[in-house]
Design an enzyme around this catalytic site. Sequence first.
Site, PDB file in Angstrom:
ATOM      1  N   LEU A 256     -77.154 102.821  29.916  1.00 34.39           N
ATOM      2  CA  LEU A 256     -76.694 103.899  29.060  1.00 34.39           C
ATOM      3  C   LEU A 256     -76.878 103.427  27.626  1.00 34.39           C
ATOM      4  O   LEU A 256     -76.713 102.243  27.322  1.00 34.39           O
ATOM      5  CB  LEU A 256     -75.214 104.217  29.313  1.00 34.39           C
ATOM      6  CG  LEU A 256     -74.838 104.744  30.706  1.00 34.39           C
ATOM      7  CD1 LEU A 256     -73.326 104.966  30.785  1.00 34.39           C
ATOM      8  CD2 LEU A 256     -75.577 106.035  31.025  1.00 34.39           C
ATOM      9  N   ASP A 257     -77.228 104.350  26.724  1.00 27.38           N
ATOM     10  CA  ASP A 257     -77.366 103.987  25.328  1.00 27.38           C
ATOM     11  C   ASP A 257     -76.052 103.417  24.801  1.00 27.38           C
ATOM     12  O   ASP A 257     -74.967 103.697  25.337  1.00 27.38           O
ATOM     13  CB  ASP A 257     -77.757 105.211  24.499  1.00 27.38           C
ATOM     14  CG  ASP A 257     -79.129 105.759  24.867  1.00 27.38           C
ATOM     15  OD1 ASP A 257     -79.943 104.983  25.405  1.00 27.38           O
ATOM     16  OD2 ASP A 257     -79.372 106.949  24.609  1.00 27.38           O
ATOM     17  N   LYS A 258     -76.125 102.658  23.729  1.00 31.74           N
ATOM     18  CA  LYS A 258     -74.947 102.013  23.161  1.00 31.74           C
ATOM     19  C   LYS A 258     -73.780 102.982  22.988  1.00 31.74           C
ATOM     20  O   LYS A 258     -72.639 102.664  23.330  1.00 31.74           O
ATOM     21  CB  LYS A 258     -75.314 101.402  21.806  1.00 31.74           C
ATOM     22  CG  LYS A 258     -74.142 100.822  21.037  1.00 31.74           C
ATOM     23  CD  LYS A 258     -74.551 100.352  19.657  1.00 31.74           C
ATOM     24  CE  LYS A 258     -73.347  99.889  18.858  1.00 31.74           C
ATOM     25  NZ  LYS A 258     -73.704  99.507  17.471  1.00 31.74           N
TER      26      LYS A 258
ATOM     27  N   THR B 248     -73.435 106.061  24.345  1.00 35.67           N
ATOM     28  CA  THR B 248     -73.206 106.986  25.463  1.00 35.67           C
ATOM     29  C   THR B 248     -72.151 106.378  26.372  1.00 35.67           C
ATOM     30  O   THR B 248     -72.199 105.190  26.684  1.00 35.67           O
ATOM     31  CB  THR B 248     -74.505 107.228  26.244  1.00 35.67           C
ATOM     32  OG1 THR B 248     -75.471 107.847  25.391  1.00 35.67           O
ATOM     33  CG2 THR B 248     -74.257 108.133  27.450  1.00 35.67           C
TER      34      THR B 248
ATOM     35  N   ARG C 294     -81.270 113.225  25.209  1.00 37.95           N
ATOM     36  CA  ARG C 294     -81.294 113.455  23.766  1.00 37.95           C
ATOM     37  C   ARG C 294     -82.631 114.039  23.326  1.00 37.95           C
ATOM     38  O   ARG C 294     -82.683 114.976  22.517  1.00 37.95           O
ATOM     39  CB  ARG C 294     -81.002 112.150  23.040  1.00 37.95           C
ATOM     40  CG  ARG C 294     -79.629 111.567  23.388  1.00 37.95           C
ATOM     41  CD  ARG C 294     -79.500 110.102  22.995  1.00 37.95           C
ATOM     42  NE  ARG C 294     -79.516 109.934  21.554  1.00 37.95           N
ATOM     43  CZ  ARG C 294     -79.537 108.740  20.961  1.00 37.95           C
ATOM     44  NH1 ARG C 294     -79.554 107.625  21.694  1.00 37.95           N
ATOM     45  NH2 ARG C 294     -79.550 108.659  19.648  1.00 37.95           N
TER      46      ARG C 294
END
Length: 324
Positions: A141-143, A145, A240
């Site tokens: 997961l993105d930082k 998210t 995104r």
Amino acid sequence: MPKNTTKTIELCAEIPTELGGQRLDQIAAQVFTEHSRSRLTAWIKEGRLTVDGQTLRPRDTVYSGAMLKLVAEPAEQGEWHAQPMDLDIIFEDEHLLVINKPAGLVVHPAAGHATGTLLNGLLHHAPQLREVPRAGIVHRLDKDTTGVMVVAKTLIAHTSLVEQLQARTVGRTYEAIVVGVVTSGATIEAAIGRDPHQRQRMAVVASGKPAVSHYRVLQRFRAHTHVRVQLETGRTHQIRVHMTHVGFPLVGDPLYGGRFRIPTAANPTLVEELRAFPRQALHARFLELKHPLNGTSMKWEAPLPDDISWLLQLLRQNDEAFIG
């Protein structure tokens, strides 16, 4: 019986009758199921997996009764350090660890983030993860998210989860707040690759990798929409990029959100919250997969975090006040 020490992998097995006559790499993948076929193929090429003491090629045909022997070192995992970390654990057993990742936590060490990552915390919680590729991290997961993530604690689990992800059978469902009023759900099928003009961004490009997202409306507001997105693929920044591509960027997205837009007749509290929202409003809500050991279907949920819940509450209140 197969023997697997903490430092050296030592496995022996006789090729059963039903597998005789196949390629060596195919047989090895069916005999040593805790390891991926690609990893076994590499070991065959390195001479670490032999047949009756002989080194063969992955494509060579071998027959029942022959003895397979594997002696190999676990993959070098790099200079990663274990660090104490409070993990929000949703589920854990011998093979799986499911967590609810908070915002602001980088998943894997990289330039500028050598420590303080989820991987560092995982190694402290379960030191045996040093023997699993990437410390068991099979998806990221993105930082900024939040939400549910699964980690493989064993080689068997790692191989199974990677295969499930590649087969697109893992259910990954997200929730997001986007800018704009989405009229109906749809499927976005648009390849994603590196943005040719801004290398830190991803974009929909013809030369990219296939990417498929399915989204539907949960609640509409006057200038925003609460959506649920299910992934078929797992490209970098997929939701995104895809939602921006169809004209509905995520609230708070610093990379793809574009110029800040103030909703017409919005109350000051909502305007300030939208302006100051510290991250992309994206949360991994549900994760569904088959247990790597027994094939049982399992599903986990991470409740919406406070910041997204608060923003949804403000959007509802603003709509009610406008209608009233």
